[in-house]
Design an enzyme around this catalytic site. Structure first.
Site, mmCIF file in Angstrom:
data_model
loop_
_atom_site.group_PDB
_atom_site.id
_atom_site.type_symbol
_atom_site.label_atom_id
_atom_site.label_comp_id
_atom_site.label_asym_id
_atom_site.label_seq_id
_atom_site.Cartn_x
_atom_site.Cartn_y
_atom_site.Cartn_z
ATOM 1 N N ASP A 239 -12.506 8.989 -5.760
ATOM 2 C CA ASP A 239 -11.571 7.847 -6.508
ATOM 3 C C ASP A 239 -12.101 6.503 -6.675
ATOM 4 O O ASP A 239 -11.735 5.378 -6.515
ATOM 5 C CB ASP A 239 -10.375 7.539 -5.529
ATOM 6 N N GLY B 213 0.934 -1.259 -0.015
ATOM 7 C CA GLY B 213 0.177 -0.089 -0.088
ATOM 8 C C GLY B 213 0.976 1.312 0.124
ATOM 9 O O GLY B 213 2.055 1.195 -0.102
ATOM 10 N N GLY C 139 2.798 1.138 3.383
ATOM 11 C CA GLY C 139 3.543 -0.336 3.745
ATOM 12 C C GLY C 139 2.780 -1.466 3.180
ATOM 13 O O GLY C 139 2.099 -1.420 2.257
#
EC number: 2.7.10.1
Length: 992
Positions: free
Chosen positions: A754, A638, A641
């Site tokens: 999004d 991601g 992390g």
């Protein structure tokens, strides 16, 4: 038959049938029992004691080669504990995990006679690390168990079955290790032991070279990050990296290398631009041909300089063509419009040669001549609309004086005209000016400048006026006097006109106490009127002066009363308009203020409004102790992390699989708050189509976000892997779930910003859930309900045009994005707008281009997409409307049978006529790669289809016969062939 005979019989059968098969993989072998061809020297324990026998080696010859196997079969003995240990296996650096592949046979315990046998059908695998070879020293306590090996197939009296099992030995750190096999009472033969580790081979991807790397990461890590180096003459904004998986595959390249200016990407290198070509920016685009009117420089050019007498304007792109100066305007003429008023019109035609530019403008210069002396006209002459910056080819000229000669010069200008004033060469430059000389001859009457009252009585008025003479002054001037009563209540107005020889007059027979309006005009000798004075008002005397005073008072009072009345009316109107403003609702309010939205059951709270972000986390997310979370394997990376699949086992909760987002080490406090803010957002949602937050870990060093686990991952990848395999009804069902989730968010006054297939997750039941709230923001309380960004990236291909242009996001912009998601679903994960750049996408949308219908898309579904993409956002459907429509389609499957029109050349964006360099495809493999069907290269080769001419002759049945079975792949290849043929024949030949 004794047990020793059983072992030998088993092994002989294996040798006779010869089933040793080794698959070729990306492996580095450390030990291969079968390939050694000599005595292995493996240690057995214990040695023979009495009637007990352990492992023993059996040697056989096959095709001139010596084969060794280890067997054991003490099924008639109790408490078996027989060990077989390999020789010392040296570990390669970085190979922290190895694979152990075993081939063996196990006898079925039920095939033995006698009830006293203590037979087993399993054995155990152990490992022990060491920094040196310890020889024949053996202690069971040195070994740790790797796995219990159980056969998938057991051997009976009449049929032998070979098992192949692979186990992983992890966390190796010393110089070498031993493997050991423990028999606990089985009748078995160990045919082959192969120990290996996997590597990702050295490769070049996106102009970055990566070295050979041992597969996998560290302990419990599925990925190993590898740094690369850009090729010569290539650069990257961030260091190129890539990940090596446990299976020896390169995945997720990061930091793409791009060729520097003056170089273009050719295969895996950056080659300098050829002479006559250039490249100005860092990119992997091909070098461009030098534009017109430029010099062709040597190889490696960053820009192409302008040729002699050609220039670029200051605001022209440095990569564009050069242009020359415009030639002179043509056909300059003067037309007299009002000669007596000193007016004329200049007009001309555009230059014959514009120099290759469209920004042509004009300027007009005026000079007046008296005798032989000429000087600029200055402000005495007016040019309308202006004297410079003219875009039209005409100008009005006024205030010209009689009996003078005027010279007008018209000059054409363009963006590069400034170079002419800087001493630029004029070898081939055409003149840009055109000159016209004209003379005006007329007698201009004087202009009346003012009027005055000389004397008045009850019935008469004496007036006079002043004039401004013209040059030359006419010998005699006459005047035209017009007057009337000032009376607005009469339907008929009577004018009196007098022609006078002097500049004064006495008018009699007027009414007492009456106002009159007067106007005077001077006349030329020819009788034409000159300039007029301002209309003036004069009044005769009244017989009762006192009444005149009273009349003034009454009139003043009336005016004051009318003013007060007007003020009262204005105040009442303002109050009434304010009342209406509270109840009136325009189209935008209707969209964002439905009855459901005005009174939502729950309203989203922006965590960023909290003074302390940690308070939002405590309020909306449950804290989980890290001991309750077990990470199993990495499933992705991601923004903050790695993402793991794991198990959540907390008190009061049912144990289950979860996804675990982690925060990489070295984070700042702001990164930690941004990371956890997504949990503060998700924690407010509770809907079956919104990803569920299980909890967070915040009170320990390593912060984590724990969500439900979606087995099938992201929707776009899931659809790509099943191209053409899912029916429309199932796809519409997935859309319905996404729409339901978005309706829930919009009802909470929330904008996602999004929404895309990559941010939709799919579980085992094919339920779609909206995720990834990193870019999402809350709707404000204003009527527009918008959020304005302060910058940052916008996903152009999924974003509504008003959000791109003004950075304002609404539920209506989410509806636009949902239409794109619908297209992605029906196109099985195809990239929206294909390989178009973001600039091309924005330009196409503003020019009313919309994505065409995907293959086999129901007409009703595509019509809904088009409604979502309406330019006027107030006319787009709302999410409740979308959910209702999709529900109706699912209830009436017959409505999905009508298919929207489909054009393969547009709808799947195939490069159907040429290769990447603009030339016809040079090979079948190049063509298959361009349509992302490279996996069928071997099928075409085996079928003898090795040229593009043969490809063009293929029909649908031919494609099936070479092994293309998936409907989606079959259509893609067939439609690409249709595009290659570039003909108008019907698609029935390729119908699937």
């Amino acid at each position: 038959m004794d047990s020793r005979g059983i072992k030998r019989l088993l092994f002989s059968y294996v040798l006779i049938n010869g089933i040793f098969i080794t698959l070729q993989t990306k492996e580095e072998v450390l030990l291969d029992m079968r390939a050694s061809g000599s005595e292995l020297g493996w240690l057995t324990w214990p040695y023979e004691q009495g009637s007990k026998q352990g492992w023993e080696v059996v040697q056989r010859s096959l095709n001139g080669s010596q084969l060794y196997t280890y067997t054991v079969c003490n099924v008639g003995e109790h408490e078996q504990d027989n060990w077989l240990r390999t020789t010392f296996i040296q570990r390669r650096p970085s190979a922290s995990r190895v694979f152990v592949e075993l081939q063996f046979i196990v006898r079925d315990c039920n095939s033995f006679d006698g009830s006293s046998l203590t037979c087993k059908e399993t054995f155990n695998l152990f490992s022990s690390e060491s920094d040196a070879d310890i020889g024949t020293s053996f202690r069971k306590g040195q070994f740790k168990k790797v796995a219990t090996i159980a056969p998938d197939e057991i051997t009976s009296r009449n049929e032998l079955r070979i098992n192949t099992e692979t186990r992983v030995v992890e966390s190796l750190s010393r110089k070498g290790f031993y493997l050991a096999f423990q028999d606990i009472g089985a009748c078995m033969a160990l045919l082959s032991v192969r120990v290996y580790y996997k590597t990702c081979p050295a490769t070049v991807k996106s102009l970055a070279a990566f070295p050979e790397t041992v597969a996998g990461g560290g302990v419990n890590q599925a990925l190993r990050e590898v740094a690369g180096a850009c090729a010569k003459n290539a650069v990257s904004e961030e260091s190129p990296r890539i990940y090596c998986t446990m299976d020896g595959e390169w995945v997720v390249p990061v930091g793409q290398c791009q060729c520097m200016p003056g170089y273009e990407a050719v295969n895996d290198t950056c080659r300098d631009c050829q002479p006559g070509f250039f490249k100005a920016f860092v990119s992997n685009d091909a070098c461009e041909l030098c534009p017109v009117n430029t010099k062709q420089l040597s190889s490696g050019a960053l820009l192409c300089l302008c040729a002699e007498d050609f220039y670029r304007a200051p605001d022209d792109p440095t990569t564009g063509p050069c242009s020359g100066l415009p030639s002179a305007p043509r056909e300059l003429v003067a037309t007299t419009t009002q000669l007596a008023a000193g007016k004329l019109q200049l007009s001309w035609s555009p230059p014959e040669d514009t120099g290759g530019r469209s920004d042509i403008s004009y300027s007009v210069e005026c000079r007046r001549c008296e005798g032989t002396a000429c000087q600029p006209c200055g402000e005495k002459v007016r040019l309308e609309p202006a004297s410079s910056g003219l875009m039209d080819t005409r100008v009005e000229v006024s205030e010209l004086e009689p009996h003078l000669n005027y010279t007008f010069t018209v000059e054409a200008h363009s963006g590069v005209s400034l170079f002419a004033s800087q001493g630029a060469p004029r070898s081939n430059r055409p003149p840009s000016t055109s000159t016209l000389t004209t003379a005006l001859h007329y007698t201009d009457p004087p202009k009346v400048t003012s009027m005055r009252l000389d004397e008045r009585s009850l019935t008469s008025l004496s007036l006079s006026w002043a004039v401004a003479p013209r040059r030359p002054m006419p010998q005699s001037t006459r005047y035209k006097l017009t007057y009337r009563k000032k009376d607005d209540n009469l339907d008929v107005t009577t004018y009196t006109v007098l022609i006078l020889e002097k500049s004064s007059v006495q008018i009699s027979d007027l009414s007492p106490g009456t106002a009159y309006l007067f106007r005077v005009q001077a006349l030329s000798p020819e009788g034409s009127p000159g300039g007029s004075s301002i209309e003036d008002e004069f009044e005769t005397l009244t017989e009762v002066p006192l009444s005149q005073s009273n009349t003034g008072v009454i009139f003043g009072a009336a005016v004051g009363g009318a003013a007060m009345l007007m003020i009262v009316v204005v105040v009442l109107l303002i109050r009434k308009r304010r009342r209406r403003s509270h109840t009136r609702q325009g189209p935008e309010d209707t969209y964002f203020s439905s009855s459901e939205q005005l009174k939502p059951l729950k309203t989203y709270v922006d965590p960023h409004t909290y003074e302390d972000p940690n308070m939002a986390i405590l309020k909306f997310a449950s804290e989980i102790h890290p001991s309750h979370v077990t990470k199993q394997k990495v499933i992705g990376a991601g923004e903050f992390g790695e993402v793991y699949r794991g198990i959540l086992k907390a008190p009061g909760r049912k144990e289950g699989a979860v996804a675990i987002k982690t925060l990489k080490p070295g984070y700042s406090e702001k990164q930690r708050q941004d990371f956890l803010s997504e949990a503060s957002i998700m924690g407010q949602f509770s809907h079956q189509n919104i990803i569920r937050l299980e909890g967070v870990v915040t009170k320990f060093k390593h912060a984590m976000i724990v969500t439900e686990y979606m087995e099938n991952g992201a929707l776009d990848k899931y659809l790509k892997d099943r191209d053409g395999e899912m029916p429309s009804f199932q796809l519409v069902g997935m859309m319905h779930g996404i729409a339901a989730g978005m309706k829930y968010l919009s009802d909470m006054s929330y904008v996602h910003r999004d929404l895309a297939a990559r941010n939709i997750l799919v579980n085992n039941n094919l339920e779609c859930k909206v995720s990834d709230f990193g870019l999402s923001r809350v709707l404000e309380d204003d009527p527009e309900g918008t959020y304005t960004t302060s910058g940052g990236k916008i996903p152009i291909r999924w974003t509504a045009p008003e959000a791109i242009a003004y950075r304002k996001f609404t539920s209506a912009s989410d509806v636009w994005s949902f239409g794109i998601v619908m297209w992605e679903v029906m196109a099985f994960g195809e990239r929206p707008y294909w390989d178009m750049s973001n600039c091309e996408v924005m330009k196409a949308i503003n020019e009313a281009f919309r994505l065409p219908a995907p293959m086999d898309c129901p007409s009703a579904v595509y019509q809904l997409m088009l409604q979502c993409w309406l330019q006027d956002r107030s006319k787009r459907p709302r999410f409740p409307d979308i959910v209702s429509l999709l529900d109706k389609l699912l209830r009436s499957p017959e409505s999905l049978k009508a298919i929207a029109d489909f054009d393969p050349r547009v709808s799947i964006r195939l490069p159907s006529t040429s290769g990447s360099d603009g030339s016809p495809f040079r090979s079948v493999s190049e063509w298959l790669e361009s349509i992302k069907m490279s996996q069928y290269s071997e099928n075409f080769t085996c079928a003898g289809v090795v040229t593009m001419d043969q490809v063009l002759q293929m029909k649908n049945v031919d494609i099936k016969n070479i092994g293309v079975r998936l409907p989606g792949h079959l259509k893609r290849i067939a439609y690409s062939i249709l595009g290659l043929k570039d003909q108008t024949s019907t698609l029935s030949v390729f119908a699937v």
